[in-house]
Write an enzyme that holds these catalytic residues in place. Structure first.
Site, PDB file in Angstrom:
ATOM      1  N   HIS A 210       0.837  -1.204   0.000  1.00 43.67           N
ATOM      2  CA  HIS A 210       0.000   0.000   0.000  1.00 43.67           C
ATOM      3  C   HIS A 210       0.874   1.256   0.000  1.00 43.67           C
ATOM      4  O   HIS A 210       0.612   2.202  -0.737  1.00 43.67           O
ATOM      5  CB  HIS A 210      -0.868   0.049   1.264  1.00 43.67           C
ATOM      6  CG  HIS A 210      -1.915  -1.013   1.368  1.00 43.67           C
ATOM      7  ND1 HIS A 210      -2.126  -1.735   2.514  1.00 43.67           N
ATOM      8  CD2 HIS A 210      -2.816  -1.479   0.477  1.00 43.67           C
ATOM      9  CE1 HIS A 210      -3.112  -2.590   2.337  1.00 43.67           C
ATOM     10  NE2 HIS A 210      -3.546  -2.467   1.096  1.00 43.67           N
TER      11      HIS A 210
ATOM     12  N   LYS B  88     -18.149  -7.538   7.771  1.00 41.83           N
ATOM     13  CA  LYS B  88     -16.957  -8.168   8.349  1.00 41.83           C
ATOM     14  C   LYS B  88     -16.424  -7.382   9.535  1.00 41.83           C
ATOM     15  O   LYS B  88     -16.327  -6.157   9.475  1.00 41.83           O
ATOM     16  CB  LYS B  88     -15.868  -8.249   7.259  1.00 41.83           C
ATOM     17  CG  LYS B  88     -15.250  -9.634   7.148  1.00 41.83           C
ATOM     18  CD  LYS B  88     -14.426  -9.802   5.895  1.00 41.83           C
ATOM     19  CE  LYS B  88     -13.105  -9.095   5.889  1.00 41.83           C
ATOM     20  NZ  LYS B  88     -12.366  -9.286   4.647  1.00 41.83           N
TER      21      LYS B  88
ATOM     22  N   ARG C 141      -1.915  -6.173  -8.191  1.00 40.29           N
ATOM     23  CA  ARG C 141      -0.882  -7.163  -7.880  1.00 40.29           C
ATOM     24  C   ARG C 141      -0.893  -8.279  -8.921  1.00 40.29           C
ATOM     25  O   ARG C 141      -0.428  -8.128 -10.026  1.00 40.29           O
ATOM     26  CB  ARG C 141      -1.133  -7.765  -6.498  1.00 40.29           C
ATOM     27  CG  ARG C 141      -0.834  -6.858  -5.358  1.00 40.29           C
ATOM     28  CD  ARG C 141      -1.372  -7.409  -4.069  1.00 40.29           C
ATOM     29  NE  ARG C 141      -2.829  -7.457  -4.113  1.00 40.29           N
ATOM     30  CZ  ARG C 141      -3.598  -7.629  -3.065  1.00 40.29           C
ATOM     31  NH1 ARG C 141      -3.078  -7.806  -1.891  1.00 40.29           N
ATOM     32  NH2 ARG C 141      -4.908  -7.634  -3.192  1.00 40.29           N
TER      33      ARG C 141
ATOM     34  N   SER D 122      -3.149  -7.915   2.966  1.00 40.18           N
ATOM     35  CA  SER D 122      -3.514  -7.739   4.378  1.00 40.18           C
ATOM     36  C   SER D 122      -3.910  -9.078   4.993  1.00 40.18           C
ATOM     37  O   SER D 122      -3.606  -9.346   6.157  1.00 40.18           O
ATOM     38  CB  SER D 122      -4.656  -6.730   4.513  1.00 40.18           C
ATOM     39  OG  SER D 122      -4.245  -5.475   4.043  1.00 40.18           O
TER      40      SER D 122
END
Ligand code: ADP
Length: 164
Positions: free
Chosen positions: A23, A47, A96, A134
């Site tokens: 990040h 979540k 990514r 993460s």
């Protein structure tokens, strides 16, 4: 600093649960491309986060304090609405692996359908960081693995504290 249309403002949203070197690389490169970057730290109503929203915001502010054109703000709800609130028209995203591409293209097309004036700009992840996520970091932290290669010291300290 008030938003002005003469400035190129890009908004970089994510959960940042936790923020990691991948990040930070996107933010650093973005801060050289745009006049101003607003990092939007989001919530996911479905979540429970690993680190609280307040903690994620404070950590990012601490890590990014030397970047004078980067600001960190929490937001709720749709990212495109947050971009509008800021007065920006550009969303910055990092890409990514190939598996990211499908998700990011879906998000980008959805955001375009929600607000056709907002453009998404993608930066390819640096090779060194392209495997970092993460989720992976939360797992390493849970099993007390070495976090030094993935996160800045401030984030490592918060994760160690969280695990207890
Ligand atoms: P989200 O849950 O919205 O995907 P993240 O916090 O996981 O939020 O990611 C925010 C942004 O950072 C996304 O654009 C994501 O593709 C990008 N990103 C995540 N990991 C990396 C990495 N290792 N290198 C570059 N960009 C990344």
């Amino acid at each position: 600093m008030p938003a002005s249309h003469s400035l190129r403002v890009a908004v970089y949203t994510g959960m940042f649960d936790p923020a990691h070197l991948g990040h930070l690389d996107i933010i650093e490169r973005g801060s050289r491309l745009f006049d101003r970057i607003v990092v939007g730290v989001g919530t996911n109503p479905e979540k429970q986060p690993f680190l609280s929203l307040e903690e994620r915001v404070l950590l990012l502010r601490k890590i990014l304090k030397s970047y004078k054109n980067v600001e960190v703000r929490p937001f709720e709800g749709l990212a495109v609405r947050f971009v509008r609130e800021i007065g920006a028209r550009i969303m910055l995203r990092g890409l990514r692996t190939l598996s990211d591409h499908e998700y990011e293209f879906t998000m980008s097309l959805t955001n375009q359908a929600l607000d056709s004036e907002i453009e998404t700009v993608f930066l390819m992840a640096k090779e060194t960081y392209s495997h970092i996520s993460s989720t992976l970091i939360r797992q390493i932290a849970t099993f007390q693995g070495d976090l030094d290669k993935f996160v800045p010291p401030e984030v490592k300290a918060a994760l160690v504290k969280r695990i207890g």
